[in-house]
Design a protein around this motif. Structure first.
Motif, mmCIF file in Angstrom:
data_model
loop_
_atom_site.group_PDB
_atom_site.id
_atom_site.type_symbol
_atom_site.label_atom_id
_atom_site.label_comp_id
_atom_site.label_asym_id
_atom_site.label_seq_id
_atom_site.Cartn_x
_atom_site.Cartn_y
_atom_site.Cartn_z
ATOM 1 N N GLN A 159 11.954 1.930 2.944
ATOM 2 C CA GLN A 159 12.729 2.929 3.665
ATOM 3 C C GLN A 159 12.448 4.351 3.198
ATOM 4 O OE1 GLN A 159 16.874 1.851 3.487
ATOM 5 N NE2 GLN A 159 16.590 -0.035 4.635
ATOM 6 N N THR A 160 11.941 4.518 1.983
ATOM 7 C CA THR A 160 11.611 5.843 1.447
ATOM 8 C C THR A 160 10.193 5.806 0.903
ATOM 9 O OG1 THR A 160 13.930 6.223 0.853
ATOM 10 C CG2 THR A 160 12.276 7.642 -0.168
ATOM 11 N N VAL A 161 9.315 6.605 1.476
ATOM 12 C CA VAL A 161 7.893 6.550 1.126
ATOM 13 C C VAL A 161 7.378 7.976 0.932
ATOM 14 C CG1 VAL A 161 5.583 5.863 1.891
ATOM 15 C CG2 VAL A 161 7.538 4.391 2.373
ATOM 16 N N THR A 162 6.559 8.157 -0.110
ATOM 17 C CA THR A 162 5.852 9.407 -0.365
ATOM 18 C C THR A 162 4.351 9.137 -0.303
ATOM 19 O OG1 THR A 162 7.637 10.247 -1.771
ATOM 20 C CG2 THR A 162 5.475 11.270 -2.001
ATOM 21 N N LEU A 163 3.657 9.874 0.540
ATOM 22 C CA LEU A 163 2.223 9.671 0.745
ATOM 23 C C LEU A 163 1.481 10.932 0.329
ATOM 24 C CD1 LEU A 163 2.315 7.985 4.286
ATOM 25 C CD2 LEU A 163 2.187 6.865 2.065
ATOM 26 N N SER A 164 0.536 10.744 -0.587
ATOM 27 C CA SER A 164 -0.287 11.853 -1.055
ATOM 28 C C SER A 164 -1.699 11.349 -1.290
ATOM 29 C CB SER A 164 0.285 12.438 -2.349
ATOM 30 O OG SER A 164 -0.547 13.463 -2.844
ATOM 31 N N PRO A 165 -2.706 11.971 -0.729
ATOM 32 C CA PRO A 165 -4.083 11.534 -0.978
ATOM 33 C C PRO A 165 -4.429 11.628 -2.460
ATOM 34 C CG PRO A 165 -3.994 13.047 0.877
ATOM 35 C CD PRO A 165 -2.644 13.069 0.231
ATOM 36 N N PRO A 166 -5.082 10.609 -3.013
ATOM 37 C CA PRO A 166 -5.356 10.615 -4.458
ATOM 38 C C PRO A 166 -6.340 11.675 -4.893
ATOM 39 C CG PRO A 166 -6.460 8.768 -3.385
ATOM 40 C CD PRO A 166 -5.558 9.391 -2.356
ATOM 41 N N LEU A 167 -7.190 12.158 -3.994
ATOM 42 C CA LEU A 167 -8.211 13.145 -4.364
ATOM 43 C C LEU A 167 -7.839 14.541 -3.912
ATOM 44 C CD1 LEU A 167 -11.477 11.182 -3.529
ATOM 45 C CD2 LEU A 167 -10.336 11.420 -5.734
ATOM 46 N N ALA A 168 -6.557 14.794 -3.697
ATOM 47 C CA ALA A 168 -6.138 16.116 -3.246
ATOM 48 C C ALA A 168 -6.419 17.147 -4.323
ATOM 49 C CB ALA A 168 -4.644 16.109 -2.907
ATOM 50 N N GLY A 169 -6.965 18.285 -3.901
ATOM 51 C CA GLY A 169 -7.259 19.368 -4.825
ATOM 52 C C GLY A 169 -8.590 19.248 -5.533
ATOM 53 N N ARG A 170 -9.456 18.305 -5.137
ATOM 54 C CA ARG A 170 -10.757 18.135 -5.780
ATOM 55 C C ARG A 170 -11.909 18.486 -4.840
ATOM 56 N NH1 ARG A 170 -10.103 12.375 -9.078
ATOM 57 N NH2 ARG A 170 -8.162 12.896 -10.151
ATOM 58 N N GLY A 171 -11.713 19.446 -4.013
ATOM 59 C CA GLY A 171 -12.765 19.833 -3.086
ATOM 60 C C GLY A 171 -12.420 19.444 -1.673
ATOM 61 N N VAL A 172 -12.990 20.181 -0.737
ATOM 62 C CA VAL A 172 -12.666 19.937 0.666
ATOM 63 C C VAL A 172 -13.204 18.587 1.133
ATOM 64 C CG1 VAL A 172 -12.933 20.816 3.005
ATOM 65 C CG2 VAL A 172 -12.646 22.415 1.093
ATOM 66 N N GLY A 174 -13.975 15.907 -0.655
ATOM 67 C CA GLY A 174 -13.269 14.800 -1.287
ATOM 68 C C GLY A 174 -11.884 14.601 -0.722
ATOM 69 N N SER A 175 -11.184 15.696 -0.390
ATOM 70 C CA SER A 175 -9.846 15.575 0.180
ATOM 71 C C SER A 175 -9.887 14.948 1.571
ATOM 72 C CB SER A 175 -9.189 16.954 0.236
ATOM 73 O OG SER A 175 -9.068 17.500 -1.059
ATOM 74 N N VAL A 176 -10.831 15.363 2.387
ATOM 75 C CA VAL A 176 -10.941 14.799 3.741
ATOM 76 C C VAL A 176 -11.270 13.313 3.676
ATOM 77 C CG1 VAL A 176 -12.259 14.888 5.886
ATOM 78 C CG2 VAL A 176 -11.569 17.011 4.749
ATOM 79 N N LYS A 177 -12.163 12.933 2.779
ATOM 80 C CA LYS A 177 -12.526 11.523 2.641
ATOM 81 C C LYS A 177 -11.331 10.701 2.161
ATOM 82 C CE LYS A 177 -15.938 8.508 0.451
ATOM 83 N NZ LYS A 177 -17.124 8.456 -0.468
ATOM 84 N N ALA A 178 -10.568 11.249 1.214
ATOM 85 C CA ALA A 178 -9.400 10.521 0.710
ATOM 86 C C ALA A 178 -8.333 10.383 1.791
ATOM 87 C CB ALA A 178 -8.840 11.243 -0.507
ATOM 88 N N GLU A 179 -8.147 11.420 2.605
ATOM 89 C CA GLU A 179 -7.160 11.341 3.671
ATOM 90 C C GLU A 179 -7.555 10.300 4.718
ATOM 91 O OE1 GLU A 179 -6.130 15.077 5.350
ATOM 92 O OE2 GLU A 179 -5.931 16.083 3.412
ATOM 93 N N LYS A 180 -8.815 10.236 5.056
ATOM 94 C CA LYS A 180 -9.255 9.233 6.034
ATOM 95 C C LYS A 180 -9.101 7.816 5.491
ATOM 96 C CE LYS A 180 -12.566 12.207 8.467
ATOM 97 N NZ LYS A 180 -13.988 12.401 8.860
ATOM 98 N N LYS A 181 -9.360 7.637 4.211
ATOM 99 C CA LYS A 181 -9.203 6.319 3.611
ATOM 100 C C LYS A 181 -7.742 5.895 3.612
ATOM 101 C CE LYS A 181 -10.302 3.707 -0.582
ATOM 102 N NZ LYS A 181 -10.909 3.780 -1.952
ATOM 103 N N LEU A 182 -6.847 6.814 3.253
ATOM 104 C CA LEU A 182 -5.420 6.497 3.269
ATOM 105 C C LEU A 182 -4.915 6.308 4.694
ATOM 106 C CD1 LEU A 182 -2.837 6.088 1.706
ATOM 107 C CD2 LEU A 182 -2.532 8.570 1.621
ATOM 108 N N LEU A 183 -5.457 7.056 5.623
ATOM 109 C CA LEU A 183 -5.060 6.894 7.021
ATOM 110 C C LEU A 183 -5.435 5.512 7.544
ATOM 111 C CD1 LEU A 183 -3.900 8.198 9.581
ATOM 112 C CD2 LEU A 183 -6.208 9.041 10.083
ATOM 113 N N ALA A 184 -6.584 4.985 7.114
ATOM 114 C CA ALA A 184 -6.973 3.634 7.525
ATOM 115 C C ALA A 184 -5.977 2.595 7.008
ATOM 116 C CB ALA A 184 -8.382 3.337 7.014
ATOM 117 N N SER A 185 -5.452 2.791 5.814
ATOM 118 C CA SER A 185 -4.431 1.867 5.295
ATOM 119 C C SER A 185 -3.120 2.022 6.044
ATOM 120 C CB SER A 185 -4.222 2.120 3.798
ATOM 121 O OG SER A 185 -5.426 1.950 3.066
#
Length: 544
Positions: A159-172, A174-185
């Motif tokens: 009921q309560t979820v926090t979502l943050s890409p694991p590679l946030a802040g490590r380059g553009v 890397g962040s885009v790749k991490a977001e797409k991977k999390l989006l697939a999940s």
């Protein structure tokens, strides 16, 4: 002497004959007999990597008896004549007992994890989720066994979820790749786990916010709270579609995110009648959002927080008090934090606004001097008798006389600390007694740090906490006198130790935050030192 007795004695005295049986025993047999000797009612059980000493008869004892029997037979003299060539008579072997048929309750032990009822396991998981969140704990628990997988799959735990890409802040890239991977999940998690999702927090999403909000719109109809922290590319269409799909959404937190004001205004026009809580970061685009609030776009709004970002914004905030009282009459919490607020002065003979009758918390704290005066505070709180928390840190223009005239009679927390305020300001030297005499029976936290009250005035103010009517003790449990002119003699004469005994017995301990020396004074001034509070029995939590 009898020849037979002589032969027996000579046999006993011969050491070779005595050691024949001992040499037949190996070192392993000797250790087995040493650890579990015969008659000790223990036996040994040997595994690949352990050796267990177990109670009761076991295979070791039978093995020892058989070994002794073989040794005795080897020591007996072999018979000569026809008796030696006679074949031994075969002994009848007992028939083996039939093996018992295993019943349904005699199966292998599935383990303690499988024996816990599903309802109890879900409650245990719920306690862990409430403390640390569902991720990554539920994902790992689902891999233990099928029973745990069933428990971790309950939508009530998500009921309560926090979502943050694991590679946030490590380059553009890397962040885009991490977001797409999390989006697939999330494309699998949303329909299978998030059907009862109520609170969602997105942190550090730069490019895939629209796709995530689209999934939320399709599979999370029970969403009530949405927080976007440090998120970019939040479009107007995404917020409008979310407001139309999630009919229970009543709280929106957009602090520290780049969101166009047109998108927020469109969202408030769609979901405004049901909005209860709103958090915003002040910028040049906030004027349009505040205009929508002043126009009664959110008549049921209860919490409004407006603060600056990490970089202080020097743009003055123009927020008319009376218009806000008409547009949001049900406000319970109003926070204008670290802002340069320029309230529009009321004209002579101008009628007061309707006020905030349900207001319980007002925070106007600022790190620098602001323009909030007694008149502004009176216009804000003239119709708020239920106020419980008043935070005026940095408001150097507020005087004790202005606070005394407020209609709030049950104030529990009063913060008047002056942090970072210039010493050139003319601070009031008297008036602290007006505060303690008015709220000595309800105040639980009092912050006077940095104020210019004299030693005598502080002594009289602390004397108000000697007791309330009816013999009851004061409710004070936190006192901040950092940077004031309080002295050790003031603390000794004040009835603080009595309040300490009462509050220690009933709940929290009385705490005094005191500086070692007041501002601008040396060590020989005779002011309160660090060890004084320990002598008096008070707990020193922090010292400046």
């Amino acid at each position: 002497m009898d020849p037979r007795r002589a032969r027996r004695r000579s046999w006993r005295r011969t050491p070779g004959r005595r050691l024949t049986g001992a040499r037949a025993r190996s070192a392993e047999d000797w250790w087995w007999d040493r650890l579990a000797p015969s008659g000790s009612e223990y036996h040994l059980l040997q595994a690949d990597s352990m050796l267990l000493v177990l109670p009761g008869p076991g295979p070791v004892r039978a093995r020892a008896r058989a070994h002794r029997r073989i040794t005795r037979r080897a020591q007996r003299p072999q018979p000569s004549g026809p008796a030696a060539t006679a074949k031994p008579r075969p002994r009848p072997r007992p028939e083996p007992a039939p093996e018992p048929v295993p019943g349904p309750e005699q199966g292998p032990d599935p383990g303690w994890g499988d024996r816990i009822p599903l309802e109890v396991l879900v409650q245990i998981f719920g306690l862990l989720v409430a403390a640390d969140g569902p991720m990554p704990f539920l994902g790992r628990a689902a891999r233990v066994c099928r029973h745990w997988h069933e428990a971790a799959s309950q939508p009530a735990l998500w009921q309560t979820v926090t979502l943050s890409p694991p590679l946030a802040g490590r380059g553009v890239k890397g962040s885009v790749k991490a977001e797409k991977k999390l989006l697939a999940s999330l494309e699998w998690l949303m329909p299978n786990r998030f059907s009862q999702l109520q609170k969602l927090t997105l942190i550090h999403w730069k490019s895939q916010v629209h796709a995530v909000l689209k999934l939320v719109r399709e599979f999370c109809p029970r969403l009530t709270f949405l927080k976007l922290s440090d998120c970019h590319s939040v479009t107007t269409d995404a917020l409008i579609m979310l407001a139309k799909a999630c009919h229970q959404l009543h709280s929106l937190d957009l602090q520290h995110s780049m969101v166009e004001s047109t998108a927020v205004v469109s969202f408030l026009e769609e979901a405004g009648p049901r909005m209860r809580k709103l958090w915003l970061t002040y910028s040049s685009q906030t004027t349009a959002i505040l205009g929508a609030l002043l126009g009664s776009c959110c008549p049921k709004l209860q919490v409004l927080e407006l603060s600056t970002g990490l970089n202080r914004n020097n743009t003055p905030l123009l927020l008319p008090i009376e218009a806000l009282q008409k547009g949001c009459p049900q406000l319970q919490v109003l926070r204008l934090l670290n802002l340069m607020w320029l309230p529009k002065p009321s004209g002579r003979g101008a009628a007061l606004g309707p006020g905030f009758p349900n207001l319980e918390e007002l925070c106007l704290a600022s790190s620098t001097c602001n323009f909030v005066s007694n008149d502004v505070l009176s216009r804000l709180l003239h119709g708020s008798p239920n106020l419980r928390l008043l935070d005026l840190r940095g408001c150097a223009r507020i005087t004790p006389a202005g606070l005394r005239d407020l209609p709030c009679k049950e104030l529990e927390q009063l913060h008047l600390g002056l942090y970072g305020v210039s010493d050139r300001l003319a601070l009031a030297k008297e008036g602290s007694t007006l505060l303690t005499q008015k709220w000595h029976h309800t105040l639980r936290e009092l912050d006077l740090s940095g104020q210019g009250f004299s030693e005598k005035d502080l002594e009289q103010a602390l004397a108000a906490f000697s007791g309330t009517h009816g013999g009851t003790h004061p409710a004070l449990c936190s006192l901040n006198l950092r940077g004031t002119r309080v002295t050790a003699s003031t603390i000794r004469l004040a009835p603080i130790p009595q309040a300490l005994e009462a509050s220690t017995a009933c709940g929290p301990e009385l705490v005094c935050h005191l500086a070692q020396y007041p501002r601008g004074l040396g060590g020989g001034s005779g002011y309160l030192a660090l060890g004084t509070l320990r002598v008096l029995g008070l707990s020193l939590v922090s010292c400046g």
